[in-house]
Design a protein around this motif. Structure first.
Motif, short mmCIF file in Angstrom:
data_model
loop_
_atom_site.label_atom_id
_atom_site.label_comp_id
_atom_site.label_asym_id
_atom_site.label_seq_id
_atom_site.Cartn_x
_atom_site.Cartn_y
_atom_site.Cartn_z
N ARG A 184 28.26 36.37 31.87
CA ARG A 184 29.51 35.73 32.30
C ARG A 184 29.40 34.22 32.19
O ARG A 184 30.28 33.56 31.62
CB ARG A 184 29.83 36.15 33.74
CG ARG A 184 31.05 35.43 34.32
CD ARG A 184 31.35 35.88 35.72
NE ARG A 184 30.34 35.57 36.70
CZ ARG A 184 30.14 34.36 37.24
NH1 ARG A 184 30.88 33.34 36.87
NH2 ARG A 184 29.20 34.18 38.17
N ARG A 220 34.88 33.05 34.72
CA ARG A 220 34.79 32.99 36.18
C ARG A 220 34.62 34.40 36.75
O ARG A 220 35.10 35.37 36.19
CB ARG A 220 36.05 32.36 36.77
CG ARG A 220 36.21 30.90 36.36
CD ARG A 220 37.27 30.25 37.23
NE ARG A 220 37.38 28.85 36.93
CZ ARG A 220 36.65 27.91 37.53
NH1 ARG A 220 35.78 28.23 38.43
NH2 ARG A 220 36.81 26.64 37.20
N GLN A 221 33.96 34.44 37.88
CA GLN A 221 33.75 35.71 38.57
C GLN A 221 35.09 36.37 38.90
O GLN A 221 35.24 37.59 38.77
CB GLN A 221 32.96 35.44 39.85
CG GLN A 221 32.24 36.62 40.41
CD GLN A 221 31.40 36.23 41.60
OE1 GLN A 221 31.92 35.70 42.58
NE2 GLN A 221 30.12 36.49 41.51
N LYS A 222 36.06 35.57 39.29
CA LYS A 222 37.39 36.10 39.63
C LYS A 222 38.03 36.80 38.43
O LYS A 222 38.67 37.83 38.58
CB LYS A 222 38.28 34.96 40.11
CG LYS A 222 39.65 35.41 40.54
CD LYS A 222 40.49 34.26 41.07
CE LYS A 222 41.85 34.77 41.48
NZ LYS A 222 42.70 33.70 41.99
N TYR A 223 37.84 36.25 37.23
CA TYR A 223 38.38 36.86 36.01
C TYR A 223 37.80 38.25 35.80
O TYR A 223 38.54 39.21 35.54
CB TYR A 223 38.10 35.96 34.80
CG TYR A 223 38.43 36.61 33.48
CD1 TYR A 223 39.75 36.71 33.04
CD2 TYR A 223 37.42 37.15 32.68
CE1 TYR A 223 40.06 37.32 31.84
CE2 TYR A 223 37.73 37.76 31.47
CZ TYR A 223 39.05 37.84 31.06
OH TYR A 223 39.34 38.46 29.87
N ALA A 235 36.41 40.18 38.04
CA ALA A 235 36.87 41.04 39.14
C ALA A 235 38.28 41.58 38.85
O ALA A 235 38.55 42.77 39.03
CB ALA A 235 36.85 40.28 40.45
N GLU A 236 39.14 40.71 38.36
CA GLU A 236 40.51 41.14 38.03
C GLU A 236 40.50 42.17 36.91
O GLU A 236 41.22 43.17 36.97
CB GLU A 236 41.37 39.94 37.65
CG GLU A 236 41.72 39.06 38.83
CD GLU A 236 42.39 37.76 38.43
OE1 GLU A 236 42.52 37.47 37.21
OE2 GLU A 236 42.79 37.01 39.35
N SER A 260 37.52 43.56 44.01
CA SER A 260 37.60 42.27 44.69
C SER A 260 36.53 41.32 44.15
O SER A 260 35.52 41.76 43.59
CB SER A 260 37.40 42.45 46.20
OG SER A 260 36.07 42.82 46.47
N GLN A 261 36.76 40.04 44.34
CA GLN A 261 35.77 39.06 43.93
C GLN A 261 34.48 39.23 44.74
O GLN A 261 33.38 39.05 44.23
CB GLN A 261 36.31 37.64 44.07
CG GLN A 261 35.37 36.60 43.48
CD GLN A 261 35.98 35.22 43.42
OE1 GLN A 261 37.16 35.04 43.67
NE2 GLN A 261 35.18 34.24 43.07
N MET A 314 32.53 41.89 43.11
CA MET A 314 31.93 41.37 41.88
C MET A 314 30.69 40.55 42.22
O MET A 314 29.66 40.66 41.55
CB MET A 314 32.95 40.50 41.13
CG MET A 314 32.53 40.08 39.75
SD MET A 314 32.53 41.47 38.61
CE MET A 314 30.87 41.38 38.00
N SER A 315 30.76 39.77 43.27
CA SER A 315 29.61 38.99 43.72
C SER A 315 28.47 39.91 44.12
O SER A 315 27.30 39.65 43.81
CB SER A 315 30.02 38.10 44.90
OG SER A 315 28.89 37.42 45.41
#
Length: 101
Positions: free
Chosen positions: A21, A27-30, A32-33, A38-39, A42-43
């Motif tokens: 990544r 981004r981690q949020k990307y 996760a989506e 959820s973010q 993913m974390s």
């Protein structure tokens, strides 16, 4: 295979996902989506606190344009190091990420 081995493998796969990544500037949020999680989840995957599912690996394979093997390279070797140079997969992804700027 004991729970300790599963946790170690989950941690190694999670680290690889994180390095892939970062190397691609995502981004981690990307992620996760795209995985519809959820973010925080993913974390947890990236840190090895939670194992990634096969379905999620298939989606990640498409996002990263890689093979499934790329998530598991040298996972059975202790230390997760390339024997001749001493570099881990994570080391190599960090180098690539720095070169990309």
């Amino acid at each position: 295979m004991g729970d300790e081995m599963i946790s170690k493998n989950a941690s190694l796969v999670g680290k690889r996902i994180k390095m892939m990544r970062l190397a691609r500037g995502l981004r981690q949020k990307y992620l996760a989506e795209r995985l519809e999680i959820s973010q925080a989840n993913m974390s947890n995957i990236e840190s090895g606190r939670c194992a990634v599912t096969i379905d999620h690996l298939i989606i990640l394979r498409e996002i990263f344009a890689c093979s499934m093997n790329d998530f598991f390279v040298d996972i059975e070797k202790s230390g997760d190091k390339f024997s001749d140079k001493g570099y881990s997969v994570e080391d190599l992804f960090k180098i690539v990420a720095k070169l990309k700027g």
